[in-house]
Every structure is written in C-alpha cells, then in structure tokens.
Write a protein that holds these residues in place. Sequence first.
Motif, PDB file in Angstrom:
ATOM      1  N   ALA A  92       0.758  -1.329   0.146  1.00  0.00           N
ATOM      2  CA  ALA A  92       0.102  -0.067   0.112  1.00  0.00           C
ATOM      3  C   ALA A  92       0.811   1.349   0.008  1.00  0.00           C
ATOM      4  CB  ALA A  92      -1.038  -0.043   1.402  1.00  0.00           C
ATOM      5  N   MET A  93       1.836   1.183   0.963  1.00  0.00           N
ATOM      6  CA  MET A  93       2.862   2.343   0.891  1.00  0.00           C
ATOM      7  C   MET A  93       3.629   2.541  -0.382  1.00  0.00           C
ATOM      8  SD  MET A  93       6.026   3.010   3.523  1.00  0.00           S
ATOM      9  CE  MET A  93       7.285   2.029   2.359  1.00  0.00           C
ATOM     10  N   PHE A  94       3.950   1.464  -1.238  1.00  0.00           N
ATOM     11  CA  PHE A  94       4.536   1.553  -2.466  1.00  0.00           C
ATOM     12  C   PHE A  94       3.495   2.248  -3.423  1.00  0.00           C
ATOM     13  CE2 PHE A  94       8.718  -1.127  -2.488  1.00  0.00           C
ATOM     14  CZ  PHE A  94       9.174  -0.589  -1.286  1.00  0.00           C
ATOM     15  N   ARG A  95       2.472   1.695  -3.573  1.00  0.00           N
ATOM     16  CA  ARG A  95       1.285   2.264  -4.300  1.00  0.00           C
ATOM     17  C   ARG A  95       1.275   3.775  -4.024  1.00  0.00           C
ATOM     18  NH1 ARG A  95      -1.387  -2.709  -3.382  1.00  0.00           N
ATOM     19  NH2 ARG A  95      -1.212  -4.195  -5.003  1.00  0.00           N
ATOM     20  N   ALA A  96       1.235   4.238  -2.838  1.00  0.00           N
ATOM     21  CA  ALA A  96       0.930   5.696  -2.609  1.00  0.00           C
ATOM     22  C   ALA A  96       2.143   6.396  -3.241  1.00  0.00           C
ATOM     23  CB  ALA A  96       0.672   5.877  -1.154  1.00  0.00           C
ATOM     24  N   ILE A  97       3.394   5.753  -3.191  1.00  0.00           N
ATOM     25  CA  ILE A  97       4.725   6.301  -3.523  1.00  0.00           C
ATOM     26  C   ILE A  97       4.297   6.461  -5.071  1.00  0.00           C
ATOM     27  CG2 ILE A  97       7.108   6.181  -3.937  1.00  0.00           C
ATOM     28  CD1 ILE A  97       7.475   5.108  -1.183  1.00  0.00           C
ATOM     29  N   ASP A  98       3.968   5.372  -5.779  1.00  0.00           N
ATOM     30  CA  ASP A  98       3.804   5.348  -7.333  1.00  0.00           C
ATOM     31  C   ASP A  98       3.027   6.592  -7.769  1.00  0.00           C
ATOM     32  OD1 ASP A  98       4.755   3.933  -9.509  1.00  0.00           O
ATOM     33  OD2 ASP A  98       2.473   3.175  -9.616  1.00  0.00           O
ATOM     34  N   ARG A  99       1.951   7.207  -6.939  1.00  0.00           N
ATOM     35  CA  ARG A  99       1.283   8.083  -7.507  1.00  0.00           C
ATOM     36  C   ARG A  99       1.655   9.353  -7.249  1.00  0.00           C
ATOM     37  NH1 ARG A  99      -2.545   5.396  -4.458  1.00  0.00           N
ATOM     38  NH2 ARG A  99      -3.369   3.347  -5.463  1.00  0.00           N
ATOM     39  N   VAL A 100       2.852   9.511  -6.335  1.00  0.00           N
ATOM     40  CA  VAL A 100       3.405  11.058  -6.113  1.00  0.00           C
ATOM     41  C   VAL A 100       4.822  11.189  -6.668  1.00  0.00           C
ATOM     42  CG1 VAL A 100       3.849  12.452  -4.373  1.00  0.00           C
ATOM     43  CG2 VAL A 100       1.984  10.746  -4.031  1.00  0.00           C
ATOM     44  N   PRO A 101       5.043  11.627  -7.847  1.00  0.00           N
ATOM     45  CA  PRO A 101       6.331  11.564  -8.474  1.00  0.00           C
ATOM     46  C   PRO A 101       7.574  12.119  -7.751  1.00  0.00           C
ATOM     47  CG  PRO A 101       4.670  12.645 -10.132  1.00  0.00           C
ATOM     48  CD  PRO A 101       3.903  12.178  -8.849  1.00  0.00           C
ATOM     49  N   PRO A 102       7.284  13.220  -6.675  1.00  0.00           N
ATOM     50  CA  PRO A 102       8.393  13.731  -5.862  1.00  0.00           C
ATOM     51  C   PRO A 102       8.910  12.564  -5.117  1.00  0.00           C
ATOM     52  CG  PRO A 102       6.833  15.560  -5.936  1.00  0.00           C
ATOM     53  CD  PRO A 102       6.060  14.403  -6.841  1.00  0.00           C
ATOM     54  N   LEU A 103       7.759  11.827  -4.473  1.00  0.00           N
ATOM     55  CA  LEU A 103       8.207  10.809  -3.518  1.00  0.00           C
ATOM     56  C   LEU A 103       8.967   9.599  -4.371  1.00  0.00           C
ATOM     57  CD1 LEU A 103       5.141  10.036  -0.982  1.00  0.00           C
ATOM     58  CD2 LEU A 103       7.380  10.758  -0.561  1.00  0.00           C
ATOM     59  N   LYS A 104       8.391   9.595  -5.490  1.00  0.00           N
ATOM     60  CA  LYS A 104       9.343   8.544  -6.316  1.00  0.00           C
ATOM     61  C   LYS A 104      10.600   8.905  -6.623  1.00  0.00           C
ATOM     62  CE  LYS A 104       6.523   6.223 -10.080  1.00  0.00           C
ATOM     63  NZ  LYS A 104       5.972   6.110 -11.032  1.00  0.00           N
ATOM     64  N   ARG A 105      10.643  10.243  -6.969  1.00  0.00           N
ATOM     65  CA  ARG A 105      12.295  10.715  -7.204  1.00  0.00           C
ATOM     66  C   ARG A 105      13.192  10.453  -5.990  1.00  0.00           C
ATOM     67  NH1 ARG A 105       9.949  14.040 -11.176  1.00  0.00           N
ATOM     68  NH2 ARG A 105       9.225  15.512  -9.647  1.00  0.00           N
ATOM     69  N   TRP A 106      12.675  10.828  -4.773  1.00  0.00           N
ATOM     70  CA  TRP A 106      13.141  10.628  -3.640  1.00  0.00           C
ATOM     71  C   TRP A 106      13.528   9.152  -3.515  1.00  0.00           C
ATOM     72  CZ3 TRP A 106      11.248   7.505   0.699  1.00  0.00           C
ATOM     73  CH2 TRP A 106      12.067   7.666   1.829  1.00  0.00           C
ATOM     74  N   MET A 107      12.558   8.259  -3.398  1.00  0.00           N
ATOM     75  CA  MET A 107      13.057   6.923  -3.426  1.00  0.00           C
ATOM     76  C   MET A 107      14.170   6.412  -4.444  1.00  0.00           C
ATOM     77  SD  MET A 107      10.399   3.689  -3.227  1.00  0.00           S
ATOM     78  CE  MET A 107      11.157   2.019  -2.972  1.00  0.00           C
ATOM     79  N   ALA A 108      13.875   6.889  -5.686  1.00  0.00           N
ATOM     80  CA  ALA A 108      14.903   6.651  -6.613  1.00  0.00           C
ATOM     81  C   ALA A 108      16.381   6.984  -6.178  1.00  0.00           C
ATOM     82  CB  ALA A 108      14.754   7.212  -8.019  1.00  0.00           C
ATOM     83  N   SER A 109      16.398   8.283  -5.719  1.00  0.00           N
ATOM     84  CA  SER A 109      17.642   8.754  -5.495  1.00  0.00           C
ATOM     85  C   SER A 109      18.412   8.086  -4.406  1.00  0.00           C
ATOM     86  CB  SER A 109      17.530  10.196  -4.849  1.00  0.00           C
ATOM     87  OG  SER A 109      16.730  10.244  -3.829  1.00  0.00           O
ATOM     88  N   GLY A 110      17.778   7.135  -3.664  1.00  0.00           N
ATOM     89  CA  GLY A 110      18.498   6.388  -2.669  1.00  0.00           C
ATOM     90  C   GLY A 110      18.643   4.904  -3.005  1.00  0.00           C
ATOM     91  N   MET A 111      18.414   4.641  -4.341  1.00  0.00           N
ATOM     92  CA  MET A 111      18.630   3.267  -4.943  1.00  0.00           C
ATOM     93  C   MET A 111      20.092   3.134  -4.998  1.00  0.00           C
ATOM     94  SD  MET A 111      15.281   2.338  -7.186  1.00  0.00           S
ATOM     95  CE  MET A 111      14.288   1.384  -6.240  1.00  0.00           C
ATOM     96  N   GLY A 112      20.663   1.875  -4.559  1.00  0.00           N
ATOM     97  CA  GLY A 112      22.025   1.619  -4.915  1.00  0.00           C
ATOM     98  C   GLY A 112      23.004   2.325  -4.226  1.00  0.00           C
ATOM     99  N   ARG A 113      22.585   3.156  -3.113  1.00  0.00           N
ATOM    100  CA  ARG A 113      23.338   3.958  -2.426  1.00  0.00           C
ATOM    101  C   ARG A 113      23.289   3.489  -0.944  1.00  0.00           C
ATOM    102  NH1 ARG A 113      21.449   9.789  -2.609  1.00  0.00           N
ATOM    103  NH2 ARG A 113      20.611   9.370  -0.385  1.00  0.00           N
ATOM    104  N   ASP A 114      24.598   3.780  -0.154  1.00  0.00           N
ATOM    105  CA  ASP A 114      24.500   3.217   1.162  1.00  0.00           C
ATOM    106  C   ASP A 114      25.455   4.217   2.106  1.00  0.00           C
ATOM    107  OD1 ASP A 114      23.441   0.039   1.353  1.00  0.00           O
ATOM    108  OD2 ASP A 114      23.325   1.391   3.139  1.00  0.00           O
TER     109      ASP A 114
END
Length: 440
Positions: free
Chosen positions: A418-440
Amino acid sequence: MNAPYPTRSFDAARSPLRILIIGGGIGGLALAQGLRRAGVSAAVYERDRSLTSCLQGYRVHISPGGSRALHECLPPHLFDAFDRTCGKPARAIHFMTEQMRPFLSIDADMVKNDDAIARHRSVSRVTLRQVLMAELAELHLGKTFVRYEERGGKVVAHFEDGTHAEGDILVAADGSGSRVRRQFLPEAPLIDTGVAAIGGKVFLDEHRARLAPQLLDGMCLVSARDGVNLFVAMQEVSEPAGAIGRNEPGSEASGAVFENTRGYVMWGLGATRERLHADAAEHDPAKLAAIAARAVAGWAPELRSLIALADPTTLSHFAIRTSTSVGPWPTGRVTLIGDAIHAMTPYRGVGANMALEDAMRLKRALVAGARGERDLFAAINDYESAMRGYGFRAVRNSLRAMRQSVDAGPVQLTLQRAMFRAIDRVPPLKRWMASGMGRD
Ligand SMILES: Cc1cc2nc3c(=O)[nH]c(=O)nc-3n(C[C@H](O)[C@H](O)[C@H](O)COP(=O)(O)OP(=O)(O)OC[C@H]3O[C@@H](n4cnc5c(N)ncnc54)[C@H](O)[C@@H]3O)c2cc1C
C-alpha cells in the motif's frame, strides 16, 4: 573511533613501500590497479588458477560511487574499456506481486544522472574481472594464502604451496571467508542468516520472445506472501573492447555460467532455507531447478516460465551470510577491504561498490604514506575508522532489507505494498526513493 597505531615506523625516504594484497577479487584488483597507477609497488596473490574458477553472482550493479572509485583506480584507457563493455542501461525498475501486478514502477530517467563517470552501470562479472586484471604485472594466480607473520619490521605471507612473500603492509582482500581476517580478528564472525538463494541465467538469443516485456525493462523485484522473493535483472552485451568482453579461453568447459558474449536475464530467488526446502549442500542443477519451480508454483505464468527457461548449467545455490560490526583494532601492518571485513547480504546490491570504495580510500592512504606526505600508519588508521563507519552501516542496511523481504508476514506485506502504491502516485516521492537506490 580511532584506534592506536605505531608512529614513525615507516621511513618512506629509506625504502620504497611494498604492498601484499591477498585475494584478486573486485576490491583487491581495484586496489592493485590504483597503486600501480600511482607508482607504488604491489603484488596480488589469488587462489584461483584462472579467471573462470569461481563466480559470485552473474552481473554486478556498479553505483555512481563504485564508478567513481573505478575511475580513480584504473588508467583512463581501462576505465574507457570498462565503460564501453557495460550492459545497456535499464529502462525501469518494477516492484510487483507474485501475480505480476506492479505496485511501483520507477522510470530509469529518475535514477539517471548526466555525470559521464559517476553513474549507475550493470557489468558482467567476467568482463569486470578482465578489466581489473588487465596489465597487472604482479598478479600471482594459484596462490592460496595460509597465514602471515610479522618479523623484522616486515609482514610475511605464507602460501599453501610452501612459498612466501614479504612486504610492508598486507591487505586482506580475500572475500567473506577471509583467512587473513580469521587470524587478524578471530572475534569477527561470519554469520549464516538462514536465508538461501538460487540463481540462474535465461539467454536472450534463445528466449527473448517468450519473456514478458516488463522482465526485459531492466530490473524487477517480486515479494510473495509466503516470504519468497525474486530479483530479476537484464544484462545485454555491448561490443567487446579487445579481449575485454569476450569469453575466456576454456570457459565453455564450465557450461554457460561463464558465457560472456550473449545477453541474458538473470534471476535470484531467495527465502529461508526451510521455506525453499533446500539443503545448503545442494548443487545438482536438476534438483535446483525443481526446488525453484516448487517455490514459484502458484505464481503468474510469466514468472514461472522465467524460472523454467534458465539454462541448467547456470543454476547456482548459496547460503546468505553476513558479518557483524567489529573494532576498532590497533592499526598495524595488516589491514582489510571489502567482504573480508564487511561481508553483507546481496539484498541492496552494494557489497562490490563498498569494496571499490575501500580500494580507492586505502589506495589514497598508502600512496600518501609511500610518498612521505603522511605518516603511513596514521593514514591507514583514518581509512580504517571511516571504513568501519560506512561499511558496517551498509551491512546493517542490507540485513534489514533482507529481513523485510523474507520475514514480512501477510499484514506487513499488504502495508508495504500500500505504501509503495502511494509512492507510485506521487512523482516527488518516487524521485526521492529513486535517489536512494544503490546507495548506502
Ligand atoms: C548473488 C550475488 C549478487 C551480488 N550482486 C551485487 C551487485 O549487484 N552489486 C554489488 O555491489 N555487490 C553485489 N554482490 C556482492 C559482491 O559480489 C561482493 O561484495 C564483492 O564481490 C566483494 O568483493 P571483494 O573483493 O571484497 O571479495 P571477492 O570479490 O569475493 O574476492 C575475494 C577473492 O579472494 C580470493 N581468495 C579467497 N580466499 C583466498 C586465499 N586463501 N588465498 C588467496 N586468495 C583467496 C577469492 O578467490 C576471490 O577472488 C553480490 C553478491 C552475491 C552473492
């Protein structure tokens, strides 16, 4: 926290620094390349006799940080060969249910940056090893490290064949089962997480038409209600650069696992060992295929067919292990990089990138010591304390990601989706999630 270290015990003006690197994997070879580029004497001792003796995984995701480290360690023409032989960039990353219903899709444009060096890449492990081994004059294959000793202000490495080598600093780059770490930090264990994975490759020239389009977009992550999860990644091949990106002579004897000239989709199926009903010692391809098929029995036909289409000679099975935080230890003539100190689960796909980060940072410390710009041991000490911080943070994050994936019960999974579906609908949230991918 910084640990004690000997002061003024290496005089750069009196004798040139000599580095012994145990293990010619991703971290050890990148370090050797970086030292060679800076003119510091270094030799690598690798137990494998050839490039095709061992393969941990199939392709490897190189993050912007890993790309930056490779750019700093490799001479420009080899970085260029690496860049040219990477797979085509992914178009999207899909998170989906076992019935293949996507609940979050991230377009590659959101992850992409315009930096020509520090960007996401996908590279064949064989190709990466070819790049990293190229032109290394002091690469000794078939040398299995057994133990080290310190004598007369030097460190001596002993090998299984009865030979030895002497240097000023010994670097443990011998991976998660590190013998150097077992001697140097016997209190640092490697823990079996109880999770196992089966992986395989589906060749595109044979099966592209039979694969669902989403599976060809780049990357897919599937979490099922019973704790079984699936990672799918596309690896298309580019034109080889000389010998880099071709097959190794004699590699066909190992089946298609070292096949380096045909594009493929790789998949990795993970779950607790009880759930997979897989014995840790099971390596028979037919049995692994049957275990994998059983694990996805009620899944969408497209996913079941992906699992079934894997070339049997590429199937592998491994236990997922993790390290735990240790240190600080007194800095001395033995130091560590990569999985030898901070082995982690593959659930965030960053272990190799951490090994590259270590190689770049330790290279800087050793070069500064060799040139007399800094006290050698103070420089190594700074490297070690920074590495413990980011390395063990990555270990904890990858363990958390694995637990969230294999231990999530139906309620947690419903909430996650449900949380991921909500993120999917909000492009700024999606961009935020994308920016953290593959980073640690
Ligand atoms: C399935 C899977 C997928 C993964 N995918 C990714 C990914 O996409 N991105 C990512 O960043 N990470 C990934 N990882 C993690 C990554 O593979 C490791 O973190 C990385 O290889 C560590 O590099 P290293 O140089 O420290 O060790 P290794 O690459 O393991 O190299 C160690 C070397 O030491 C040698 N050696 C061992 N013992 C001795 C000895 N006694 N004497 C001499 N030599 C010895 C070995 O033969 C080996 O060549 C994945 C791991 C797995 C299992």
